[in-house]
Each structure stands twice: as structure tokens, then as C-alpha cells.
Design a protein around this motif. Structure first.
Motif, PDB file in Angstrom:
ATOM      1  N   LEU A  87      56.454  29.430  54.592  1.00 59.13           N
ATOM      2  CA  LEU A  87      56.863  29.869  55.928  1.00 59.13           C
ATOM      3  C   LEU A  87      57.675  31.157  55.896  1.00 59.13           C
ATOM      4  O   LEU A  87      57.516  32.022  56.759  1.00 59.13           O
ATOM      5  CB  LEU A  87      57.683  28.753  56.588  1.00 59.13           C
ATOM      6  N   TYR A  88      58.540  31.304  54.890  1.00 59.85           N
ATOM      7  CA  TYR A  88      59.532  32.379  54.939  1.00 59.85           C
ATOM      8  C   TYR A  88      59.469  33.396  53.816  1.00 59.85           C
ATOM      9  O   TYR A  88      60.060  34.473  53.937  1.00 59.85           O
ATOM     10  CB  TYR A  88      60.944  31.774  54.941  1.00 59.85           C
ATOM     11  N   LEU A  89      58.814  33.090  52.702  1.00 56.28           N
ATOM     12  CA  LEU A  89      58.951  33.913  51.503  1.00 56.28           C
ATOM     13  C   LEU A  89      57.631  34.552  51.072  1.00 56.28           C
ATOM     14  O   LEU A  89      56.564  33.979  51.208  1.00 56.28           O
ATOM     15  CB  LEU A  89      59.496  33.081  50.339  1.00 56.28           C
ATOM     16  N   GLY A  90      57.762  35.762  50.522  1.00 56.91           N
ATOM     17  CA  GLY A  90      56.659  36.430  49.844  1.00 56.91           C
ATOM     18  C   GLY A  90      57.130  36.838  48.463  1.00 56.91           C
ATOM     19  O   GLY A  90      58.330  37.027  48.235  1.00 56.91           O
ATOM     20  N   PHE A  91      56.188  36.977  47.521  1.00 65.27           N
ATOM     21  CA  PHE A  91      56.533  37.266  46.142  1.00 65.27           C
ATOM     22  C   PHE A  91      55.696  38.421  45.599  1.00 65.27           C
ATOM     23  O   PHE A  91      54.496  38.503  45.849  1.00 65.27           O
ATOM     24  CB  PHE A  91      56.288  36.044  45.248  1.00 65.27           C
ATOM     25  N   ILE A  92      56.374  39.307  44.848  1.00 63.52           N
ATOM     26  CA  ILE A  92      55.696  40.372  44.112  1.00 63.52           C
ATOM     27  C   ILE A  92      56.231  40.313  42.685  1.00 63.52           C
ATOM     28  O   ILE A  92      57.441  40.223  42.474  1.00 63.52           O
ATOM     29  CB  ILE A  92      55.979  41.765  44.708  1.00 63.52           C
ATOM     30  N   PHE A  93      55.323  40.394  41.710  1.00 69.81           N
ATOM     31  CA  PHE A  93      55.721  40.266  40.317  1.00 69.81           C
ATOM     32  C   PHE A  93      55.414  41.546  39.551  1.00 69.81           C
ATOM     33  O   PHE A  93      54.671  42.414  40.012  1.00 69.81           O
ATOM     34  CB  PHE A  93      54.993  39.085  39.669  1.00 69.81           C
ATOM     35  N   GLN A  94      56.006  41.654  38.353  1.00 70.75           N
ATOM     36  CA  GLN A  94      55.747  42.810  37.499  1.00 70.75           C
ATOM     37  C   GLN A  94      54.266  42.917  37.172  1.00 70.75           C
ATOM     38  O   GLN A  94      53.674  43.989  37.236  1.00 70.75           O
ATOM     39  CB  GLN A  94      56.565  42.702  36.220  1.00 70.75           C
ATOM     40  N   PHE A  95      53.671  41.795  36.798  1.00 69.87           N
ATOM     41  CA  PHE A  95      52.234  41.739  36.578  1.00 69.87           C
ATOM     42  C   PHE A  95      51.623  41.126  37.832  1.00 69.87           C
ATOM     43  O   PHE A  95      52.013  40.040  38.250  1.00 69.87           O
ATOM     44  CB  PHE A  95      51.932  40.916  35.327  1.00 69.87           C
ATOM     45  N   HIS A  96      50.712  41.836  38.437  1.00 67.84           N
ATOM     46  CA  HIS A  96      50.247  41.545  39.793  1.00 67.84           C
ATOM     47  C   HIS A  96      49.697  40.133  39.978  1.00 67.84           C
ATOM     48  O   HIS A  96      49.730  39.595  41.073  1.00 67.84           O
ATOM     49  CB  HIS A  96      49.177  42.561  40.188  1.00 67.84           C
ATOM     50  N   HIS A  97      49.175  39.512  38.928  1.00 71.51           N
ATOM     51  CA  HIS A  97      48.634  38.146  39.010  1.00 71.51           C
ATOM     52  C   HIS A  97      47.535  38.013  40.065  1.00 71.51           C
ATOM     53  O   HIS A  97      47.466  37.004  40.771  1.00 71.51           O
ATOM     54  CB  HIS A  97      49.747  37.132  39.294  1.00 71.51           C
ATOM     55  N   LEU A  98      46.694  39.033  40.188  1.00 66.08           N
ATOM     56  CA  LEU A  98      45.528  38.886  41.059  1.00 66.08           C
ATOM     57  C   LEU A  98      44.531  37.947  40.385  1.00 66.08           C
ATOM     58  O   LEU A  98      44.392  37.932  39.163  1.00 66.08           O
ATOM     59  CB  LEU A  98      44.870  40.246  41.316  1.00 66.08           C
ATOM     60  N   LEU A  99      43.826  37.174  41.188  1.00 63.98           N
ATOM     61  CA  LEU A  99      42.837  36.252  40.653  1.00 63.98           C
ATOM     62  C   LEU A  99      41.561  37.028  40.340  1.00 63.98           C
ATOM     63  O   LEU A  99      40.959  37.629  41.245  1.00 63.98           O
ATOM     64  CB  LEU A  99      42.558  35.137  41.659  1.00 63.98           C
ATOM     65  N   PRO A 100      41.142  37.060  39.076  1.00 62.87           N
ATOM     66  CA  PRO A 100      40.051  37.966  38.675  1.00 62.87           C
ATOM     67  C   PRO A 100      38.707  37.636  39.284  1.00 62.87           C
ATOM     68  O   PRO A 100      37.841  38.512  39.376  1.00 62.87           O
ATOM     69  CB  PRO A 100      40.019  37.808  37.151  1.00 62.87           C
ATOM     70  N   ALA A 101      38.499  36.400  39.715  1.00 62.32           N
ATOM     71  CA  ALA A 101      37.193  36.006  40.249  1.00 62.32           C
ATOM     72  C   ALA A 101      37.054  36.291  41.740  1.00 62.32           C
ATOM     73  O   ALA A 101      36.003  35.989  42.328  1.00 62.32           O
ATOM     74  CB  ALA A 101      36.950  34.517  39.985  1.00 62.32           C
ATOM     75  N   PHE A 102      38.096  36.870  42.353  1.00 59.27           N
ATOM     76  CA  PHE A 102      38.079  37.114  43.796  1.00 59.27           C
ATOM     77  C   PHE A 102      38.306  38.596  44.076  1.00 59.27           C
ATOM     78  O   PHE A 102      38.997  39.294  43.331  1.00 59.27           O
ATOM     79  CB  PHE A 102      39.149  36.276  44.498  1.00 59.27           C
ATOM     80  N   SER A 103      37.750  39.056  45.190  1.00 54.72           N
ATOM     81  CA  SER A 103      37.890  40.459  45.591  1.00 54.72           C
ATOM     82  C   SER A 103      39.316  40.756  46.040  1.00 54.72           C
ATOM     83  O   SER A 103      40.142  39.850  46.219  1.00 54.72           O
ATOM     84  CB  SER A 103      36.923  40.767  46.730  1.00 54.72           C
ATOM     85  N   ALA A 104      39.604  42.038  46.231  1.00 54.72           N
ATOM     86  CA  ALA A 104      40.920  42.444  46.731  1.00 54.72           C
ATOM     87  C   ALA A 104      41.224  41.763  48.062  1.00 54.72           C
ATOM     88  O   ALA A 104      42.313  41.234  48.275  1.00 54.72           O
ATOM     89  CB  ALA A 104      40.973  43.967  46.886  1.00 54.72           C
TER      90      ALA A 104
END
Length: 226
Positions: A87-104
Motif C-alpha cells: 500500500l505505501y512502499l516502493g523499493f529500488i535496489f543496487q542491482f535492479h532485480h528485473l525478472l529476465p523472462a518478462f519484458s520491461a
């Protein structure tokens, strides 16, 4: 201004039983206000990651009180903490942690899917708008491996904004980028803060970037010193 986050005498200890009890956070008191853009700094081992995990409801304090947007967040069930986090929080990390099997585009929509289990046409339109805002509209359907490091981090930044959080916690978000790309990512977060009023707390070792923030919060040996 309203308080987005309040920490009252937060302590965190590890060990117990046969292992000696070691306290790594010693009575932290801190308020973050709506619209602030703050840096959390301090030497390695000072407790920054532990403090950020507690703020992000990823770890429970040993004692003390934590409020997110006025709601108590200590002693809750996992489900209740997940609700507050979504509900309230968003997170950004040093390593982006994008899921490789999904598009941007799909990666940007992940927080909504995780919270609701479904993505609406309105959600997809918002994700597309966010990518357009950061100059990635033409890359929406590319996979993470097809994006540069800076582009991947921009995707991670707007992913953190997808669910309209009140507070974004960023853990060394520019630490894995070259100097110019890091400056560009930092400028993007600053722009979002100013235009949308989203509160940011950024953990960084970069003194130059920290000095441009509204406020510097310094943690040394588990205590706030500034």
C-alpha cells in the motif's frame, strides 16, 4: 507536512541462546515527512541495511515502535505487513532485480500483479505512461538482457512507482552504475520527488549525491549521529 514514517526507540539484536546477544541498532528515533528527499549514509557495518529492512517491513525490530502513514507496523502478521508494504512502499535496489523472462513493461507491472493477482487495462496504461516518462516507450517490449544498465535501472525506478507509494526506499540505487548514468538516475528520482511529492530515502556511499539531498541522516555504530 504529514509524517510518512516514524521510528520510535527502534532496537535490533541478533543472537541469543548459546550465541551472545549483539545489538546492532541502539534506540533509533527518526521521522520522514511527506515529500522529503533524504540520504542515509554511514560506514559499512553501521546498520544501514538492517535499518532499511525494518523500514521496509522486511525485518522486525527487537523492540520499539514503527508507524507507516500513521499505521502501526510492529507485531503484525506477515499478511498484514505485506498489505502495508504494497500500500505505501516502493523499493529500488543496487542491482535492479528485473525478472529476465518478462519484458520491461511486464516488470513495471509486477508490484500491481503481486498485490492484486491481476493487471487491468488501466494498470497497463499506467506502466506504459511511466516508461514513456523516462524515455523508454520504444523499449517497453524488450527483455532486460536487451537493455543497458542505465535503462534497466530506469525500469526499476518506475517499477517502484507503479503502485503509487508514499515512500520509496532506495538501497545504493546508483552503486552499480558508471558516474554519468548514476547522476542521470539520481536526477530522475529527484524529478519524481519534486513533481509527484513522493518521499525518498536513499542509502548511498556517494558523498556528492548525498550532499544534494534535502537532508542527510548519518548512522554510525547503530546510532544516528546527524
Amino acid at each position: 507536512m504529514a509524517e510518512v514514517l516514524q521510528l520510535k526507540d527502534i532496537r535490533r539484536s541478533y543472537g541469543g541462546g548459546k550465541a551472545p546477544l549483539v545489538e546492532v541498532l541502539h534506540g533509533i528515533n527518526l521521522n520522514l515527512l511527506e515529500g522529503e528527499f533524504s540520504a542515509l549514509t554511514g560506514p559499512s557495518g553501521s546498520g544501514k541495511s538492517t535499518l532499511l529492512n525494518i523500514m521496509g517491513l522486511l525485518e522486525q525490530p527487537s523492540s520499539g515502535e514503527l508507524l507507516i502513514a500513521g499505521e502501526t507496523a510492529v507485531g503484525l502478521t506477515d499478511a498484514a505487513r505485506t498489505r502495508l508494504r504494497n500500500l505505501y512502499l516502493g523499493f529500488i535496489f543496487q542491482f535492479h532485480h528485473l525478472l529476465p523472462a518478462f519484458s520491461a513493461l511486464e516488470n513495471v507491472m509486477m508490484p500491481v500483479f503481486a498485490g492484486k493477482g491481476v493487471v487491468s487495462a488501466e494498470d497497463k496504461a499506467r506502466a506504459a505512461m511511466l516508461l514513456e516518462r523516462v524515455g523508454l516507450a520504444e523499449h517497453s517490449y524488450k527483455m532486460p538482457v536487451q537493455l543497458s544498465g542505465g535503462q534497466q535501472q530506469r525500469v526499476a525506478i518506475v517499477r517502484a512507482l507503479m503502485a503509487r507509494p508514499r515512500l520509496v526506499l532506495a538501497d545504493e540505487p546508483t552503486g552499480n552504475l558508471d558516474t554519468q548514468t548514476a547522476a542521470d538516475a539520481f536526477a530522475l528520482m529527484r524529478e519524481i520527488n519534486r513533481e509527484d511529492g513522493v518521499t525518498f530515502l536513499i542509502v548511498t556511499h556517494d558523498a556528492r549525491l548525498a550532499e544534494t539531498c534535502d537532508r542527510q541522516i548519518r548512522l554510525v555504530d547503530g546510532r544516528l549521529v546527524d
